[in-house]
Design a protein around this motif. Sequence first.
Motif, short mmCIF file in Angstrom:
data_model
loop_
_atom_site.label_atom_id
_atom_site.label_comp_id
_atom_site.label_asym_id
_atom_site.label_seq_id
_atom_site.Cartn_x
_atom_site.Cartn_y
_atom_site.Cartn_z
N THR A 179 0.81 -1.21 0.00
CA THR A 179 0.00 0.00 0.00
C THR A 179 0.85 1.27 0.00
O THR A 179 0.32 2.35 -0.12
CB THR A 179 -0.95 0.02 1.21
OG1 THR A 179 -0.15 -0.14 2.36
CG2 THR A 179 -1.96 -1.08 1.13
N THR A 180 2.16 1.13 0.14
CA THR A 180 2.99 2.32 0.01
C THR A 180 3.75 2.22 -1.31
O THR A 180 3.67 1.21 -2.00
CB THR A 180 4.03 2.42 1.14
OG1 THR A 180 4.98 1.38 0.96
CG2 THR A 180 3.39 2.33 2.50
N GLY A 181 4.50 3.26 -1.64
CA GLY A 181 5.21 3.27 -2.91
C GLY A 181 6.31 2.24 -2.99
O GLY A 181 6.69 1.79 -4.05
N VAL A 197 -4.31 -1.29 -3.13
CA VAL A 197 -3.62 -2.02 -4.17
C VAL A 197 -4.60 -2.29 -5.30
O VAL A 197 -5.71 -2.76 -5.07
CB VAL A 197 -3.05 -3.35 -3.62
CG1 VAL A 197 -2.40 -4.15 -4.74
CG2 VAL A 197 -2.04 -3.07 -2.52
N MET A 198 -4.20 -1.94 -6.53
CA MET A 198 -5.06 -2.20 -7.68
C MET A 198 -4.68 -3.56 -8.28
O MET A 198 -3.60 -4.07 -8.02
CB MET A 198 -4.85 -1.11 -8.74
CG MET A 198 -5.21 0.26 -8.23
SD MET A 198 -4.81 1.56 -9.42
CE MET A 198 -3.02 1.61 -9.33
N ASN A 199 -5.59 -4.11 -9.06
CA ASN A 199 -5.30 -5.37 -9.74
C ASN A 199 -5.59 -5.16 -11.22
O ASN A 199 -6.73 -5.14 -11.65
CB ASN A 199 -6.16 -6.48 -9.14
CG ASN A 199 -5.76 -7.85 -9.65
OD1 ASN A 199 -5.35 -8.01 -10.81
ND2 ASN A 199 -5.88 -8.87 -8.82
N ARG A 218 -0.45 -6.81 -9.47
CA ARG A 218 -0.67 -5.90 -8.34
C ARG A 218 0.13 -4.63 -8.52
O ARG A 218 1.34 -4.66 -8.68
CB ARG A 218 -0.24 -6.59 -7.05
CG ARG A 218 -1.28 -7.54 -6.56
CD ARG A 218 -0.68 -8.48 -5.58
NE ARG A 218 -0.34 -7.83 -4.33
CZ ARG A 218 0.07 -8.51 -3.26
NH1 ARG A 218 0.20 -9.81 -3.32
NH2 ARG A 218 0.34 -7.88 -2.14
N ILE A 219 -0.55 -3.50 -8.46
CA ILE A 219 0.12 -2.20 -8.59
C ILE A 219 -0.49 -1.30 -7.53
O ILE A 219 -1.71 -1.23 -7.40
CB ILE A 219 -0.14 -1.61 -10.00
CG1 ILE A 219 0.38 -2.57 -11.08
CG2 ILE A 219 0.50 -0.24 -10.14
CD1 ILE A 219 -0.08 -2.24 -12.46
N SER A 220 0.35 -0.64 -6.76
CA SER A 220 -0.23 0.18 -5.70
C SER A 220 -0.54 1.57 -6.23
O SER A 220 0.16 2.10 -7.09
CB SER A 220 0.71 0.26 -4.49
OG SER A 220 1.62 1.30 -4.63
N THR A 221 -1.61 2.16 -5.71
CA THR A 221 -2.00 3.51 -6.13
C THR A 221 -0.87 4.48 -5.81
O THR A 221 -0.57 5.36 -6.60
CB THR A 221 -3.29 3.95 -5.41
OG1 THR A 221 -3.11 3.76 -4.02
CG2 THR A 221 -4.49 3.16 -5.87
#
Length: 657
Positions: free
Chosen positions: A271-273, A526-528, A533-536
Motif C-alpha cells: 500500500t505504500t510506494g 492495491v489495484m489489480n 498488483r500495482i499500488s496507487t
Amino acid sequence: MTQSPGQGNALDNLLTESRTFPPSDEFAAQANAQPALYEEAKADREAFWAKQAERLHWETKWDQVLDWSGAPFAKWFVGGKLNVAYNCVDRHVESGHGDQVAIHWEGEPGDSRAITYAELQREVSKAANALTSLGIGAEDRVAIYMPMVPEAIFAMLACARVGALHNVVFGGFSAEALRTRIQDSACRLVITTDGQYRRGTPAPLKPAVDEAVADAPSVEKVIVVKRTDTEVAWTDKDVWWHELVDSQSDQHTPEAFDSEHPLFILYTSGTTGKPKGILHTSGGYLTQASYTHQNVFDLKPDTDVYWCTADIGWVTGHSYIVYGPLSNRVTQVVYEGTPNTPHEGRHWEIVQKYGVSIYYTAPTLIRTFMKWGADIPAKYDLSSLRVLGSVGEPINPEAWIWYRENVGGGKTPIVDTWWQTETGAIMISPLPGVISTKPGSAQRPLPGIGAKVVNDEGVEVPAGGGGYLVLDEPWPSMLRGIWGDEERYRDTYWSRFKDQGFYFAGDGAKYDADGDIWLLGRVDDVMNVSGHRISTTEVESALVSHPTVAEAAVVGASDDTTGQGIVAFVILRGGAGADAGGADAIKALRDHVAKEIGPIAKPRQIMVVPELPKTRSGKIMRRLLRDVAENRAVGDVTTLADSSVMDLISAGLQSGK
Ligand code: WTA
C-alpha cells in the motif's frame, strides 16, 4: 442447483449465480484428489502436512513438523535438509525419466526446443558451476531480469542448487524498478538477455540493466544470454552466458540445505510506494507448491502436458512453472511470447501442437479471448484439454462459462485458484473430481489450509455474509517475512487481527448460502490490473516525479478486460504552461509512468483537475474519485474538508469534454 450454462442476463450477478457443475464419474474415479483428503487434513493437520512433505526427497528428515513459537515467523519441517533443485530435476533422472521432456519451449518467432530432464540436469549443473566460479553461493542474492527463455528457468534452479536466493524481476519493468529491487536486496549478480521479443519485434533489454547497475554498487557481474542478437553496450562487469556457462562441467553435486534456508525474494506491491520483498524458504514452500500442483491440476506425470501461461516474473511462474510442476515431473509447455503474435489463435495452435491437457491462465486473458471471438479457438483441436485453471483476480461467471464452453468443450472442470505472492502456493480452490465447481467462486480452502471470512471484529460471518478474508492457521509455503523489514511484515499482515492471530490477506470476500467463498477484490490501496498488483501510491509518486505535476491521486476503476484500469487525477503545477493539460502532455505523463514503473502501470486515463477531494485529516477520498472514474453519481461527500470540491472536479471535466 444445476442448470445448463450460457443463458440469461444474470450471468454476471454474483449474488444470484447458483449453477454448479459436478465432476463426471469418469473424472472423479481417476482424480488424484479424493474426498477423504479433507477428512484426513481435518483429523490431524500436522500429520497431513508431514505426509505431503514425504513426496520430496529429504537428505535429512525433519524432527518437528511446525514450530510456530516465534509467530508470526513460522518454521516448517524443522531440522530437515533438502536441495530444492535436486527435487525438481536430478531425482527424476535417477528414477529413470531422464528422457522425458520437461519443457517444450516455444519461442515467439516460432523457434522451439524440447528439453528432457537429463538435459535440464546438465544445463542446471553447468549454470550452478558458473555461479560457483563467480563466487556466488549460499545466501547470496541474484537478480534475474529475463524474458521467458529456458535459461531463465536454468538460472532459477541453479540459484536454488547452490543456495543463492533469486530475485526475479519481471522483464516488463523499468530500469528504475529493477534498480530499487536490486538495491533493496543487495544483489551481487544480475542475469539478463540482450533483448526480448515483444509482439514480433526484438526490443533491447540490457540497456535497462546497465542503467540500473550504474547505481547499484552491490552488483559485481552481469551474465547476458544472447536471445535477439541485438547489439549491446558492454561493460567490464558483463559476461556472456554462452561463454561462461557453456564451458562449465555438466556434473554438479547438490548440497542439502536446511528446510528453512531462504529460496527466493520476490517483490510485490504494497500500500505504500516501496515494493515489498516477499521472502520464501525451501522445504515448506516446495511441499505446498508440489502438493497443490498435483491435486488442484490433477497432474499425471506420464500422460499430461501442462501449460501455465504466466511469466516467471510473477509468483505464478515461480510456483506453477518452476517449482510445483518440475517437482512433480511434469511435461510442460513454456511459451515466450504474447498471445496474439503472430495471430490471435497462437495459444490454441500451441495447445493443438503439443496436446496440452492442463491449461492455467488469468481472467484478463480469458476476457481478451472472448473479445477476439469464439470462432478463433473453434478452429483448433482442443480436445486434449481436461483441466482448466484461473488465477490472479476474481473471474466473472460470464468469463468462466465462456472458458468452459469454448476452450474446455463444455466438459472440463475449471479450478479458480486464490492465492498470493505471500502465500507462495494455492490456498483456496475447488479440487477437480471432488467438488462441484461454481462459476465465479474459488469455493473452499484446500485440505490442510485454514481460511475464513470475518467482520471488522474478527468474528466469522454467517453464510451469505461478507467481510475480510483471513488465514487462521500457518501453512507450509507462507512467506517468512519482508526482506529487511520485520516491522512492515508484522504491520501489514498481522496487526489487523492481532488478538485473533489471523493473517490479513487484504481481500474482501463473502460466503454464499452453501458456505462457498467468493473473492471480491482488494480492500486496500492495491489495484489489480490484468492480474498484476500495482499500488496507487506507486503510480502517484511516479506522476508527481514529473515536472508538470503538483499532486496526483490514482484509483482502480473497473474495466471489462483488465479487471481494473488505472485512472489518475492530477493537479498541474502553477508554471506548467497552458498546454500542459493537452493531449500531448497527457500522453507524455502516461509514458513517464511507463518509464518509471513499466508499461503495465500506464494509466488508462489521466484527468486534469483543479483540486482533489480530501478529508479534514488530509486523506484523499479515493471512493469519490472512483465514482467519477466509473461514471457514477458521486457518493456521500460530508466528510470532505471542502464539500464543493467534487462539484469543481465534475464541472472541470464537463467543460474539458
Ligand atoms: C488476487 C497472484 C480472486 C487477490 C497468485 C490477491 C484473486 C492478489 C485470485 C494476489 C482469485 C489472486 N480470485 N482474486 N482466484 N487469485 N487474486 O500476489 O486480490 O500477484 O490478493 O498473486 O490477486 O496477487 P499476487
